[in-house]
Design a protein around this motif. Structure first.
Motif, short mmCIF file in Angstrom:
data_model
loop_
_atom_site.label_atom_id
_atom_site.label_comp_id
_atom_site.label_asym_id
_atom_site.label_seq_id
_atom_site.Cartn_x
_atom_site.Cartn_y
_atom_site.Cartn_z
N GLU A 136 0.95 -1.24 -0.12
CA GLU A 136 -0.07 0.04 -0.10
C GLU A 136 0.97 1.26 0.13
N LYS A 154 -3.37 4.55 4.61
CA LYS A 154 -2.74 3.56 3.58
C LYS A 154 -3.58 3.55 2.49
N PRO A 156 -4.75 1.89 -1.28
CA PRO A 156 -4.40 0.68 -2.03
C PRO A 156 -3.55 0.91 -3.43
N ALA A 158 -3.84 -0.20 -6.25
CA ALA A 158 -4.66 -0.33 -7.46
C ALA A 158 -5.20 1.12 -7.75
N ASP A 159 -5.13 1.95 -6.81
CA ASP A 159 -5.81 3.24 -7.14
C ASP A 159 -4.72 4.14 -7.81
N LYS A 161 -1.45 2.53 -9.27
CA LYS A 161 -0.52 1.91 -9.93
C LYS A 161 -0.54 2.15 -11.63
#
Length: 259
Positions: A136, A154, A156, A158-159, A161
């Motif tokens: 994270e 923290k 993610p 994926a938000d 990347k």
């Protein structure tokens, strides 16, 4: 000292005052961008910084070693000390440095690629990217007086990347994370005001609780940075070339987001 040139910033403590003659708008943008490791958009080449140190007692100039080299790297001043940001093999290093004694009062090193932005007085927000061992992104507050780090949130991976650009801006109570993706069309905005390209998502994070307050999608916008700290709104502008029949013209489109 009786006066200073237009665009001179003044900072310092009980013993020394630092005068830096810069382009004020450009310097504000550079402070927002430091630590990002990406080119600063929305303007030309940064003006040269002319720095002088004066003694508070009588206003006389003081010869401070390496001041001209160090002052442009300073994120802030704490008393007579400079808070410096430098890149090292270990990561992004922040330190409170006393120019007179040439010593550090504290040093903190954050992960490579960390973003740093000023927020409340005496504090900066720091976003550390995810790594192979840290899945994270970590957002923290750094106290410039004593170097204390306060973990906040923290995010993610994926938000954030695989995005083309990431910018971190801060206000006294919120941090704003602008995550851009490469878009199919070009963004055109030809103006002298400093701006950031916005083509992806914009998130607001509470600096007290670490919670995400809101998230907005952006498509081919440009965030204006002029008076950003003082406005209750974020103002975005898009400039388009249009054709209607035999008439060609430029049109401006504005979007405002309540902070």
């Amino acid at each position: 000292m009786k006066g200073g040139r237009t665009g001179t910033s003044v900072a310092g403590g009980d013993r020394l005052v630092y005068l830096s003659a810069v382009d004020a708008q450009r310097e504000q943008q550079m402070l927002m961008m430091r630590g990002l490791g990406v080119p600063v958009p929305g303007g030309g080449r940064r003006n040269e910084v002319v720095t002088t140190a004066l003694r508070v007692l009588d206003g006389r100039a003081v010869d401070v070693p390496r001041l001209k080299e160090l002052q442009p790297k300073a994120l802030a001043t704490v008393g007579d000390d400079l808070v410096l940001s430098t890149s090292t093999p270990e990561g992004v290093q922040l330190r409170r440095f006393n120019p007179e004694t040439q010593t550090d009062r504290w040093t903190r090193t954050f992960a490579k690629g960390s973003l740093v932005a000023g927020c409340a007085p005496g504090k900066v927000s720091v976003l550390e990217p995810a790594t192979t061992t840290q899945v994270e992104h970590h957002l923290s507050l750094l106290d410039l007086a004593d170097g204390t780090v306060q973990p906040l949130a923290k995010l993610p991976a994926a938000d954030i990347k695989s995005k083309s650009e990431i910018y971190l801006l801060s206000a006294p109570d919120q941090a704003y994370l602008l995550v851009n993706r490469a878009g199919p069309g070009s963004v055109s905005y030809n103006a002298q005001l400093p701006f950031l390209r916005g083509n992806g998502s914009l998130m607001a994070i509470d600096l007290k609780t670490g919670e995400m307050r809101w998230k907005q999608s952006l498509l081919n916008q440009n965030l204006l940075l002029e008076r950003f700290d003082f406005s209750p709104l974020m103002l975005f502008v898009e400039r388009k070339f249009q054709n209607q029949g035999q008439v060609n013209f430029w049109s401006m489109h504005f979007v405002a987001i309540d902070k």
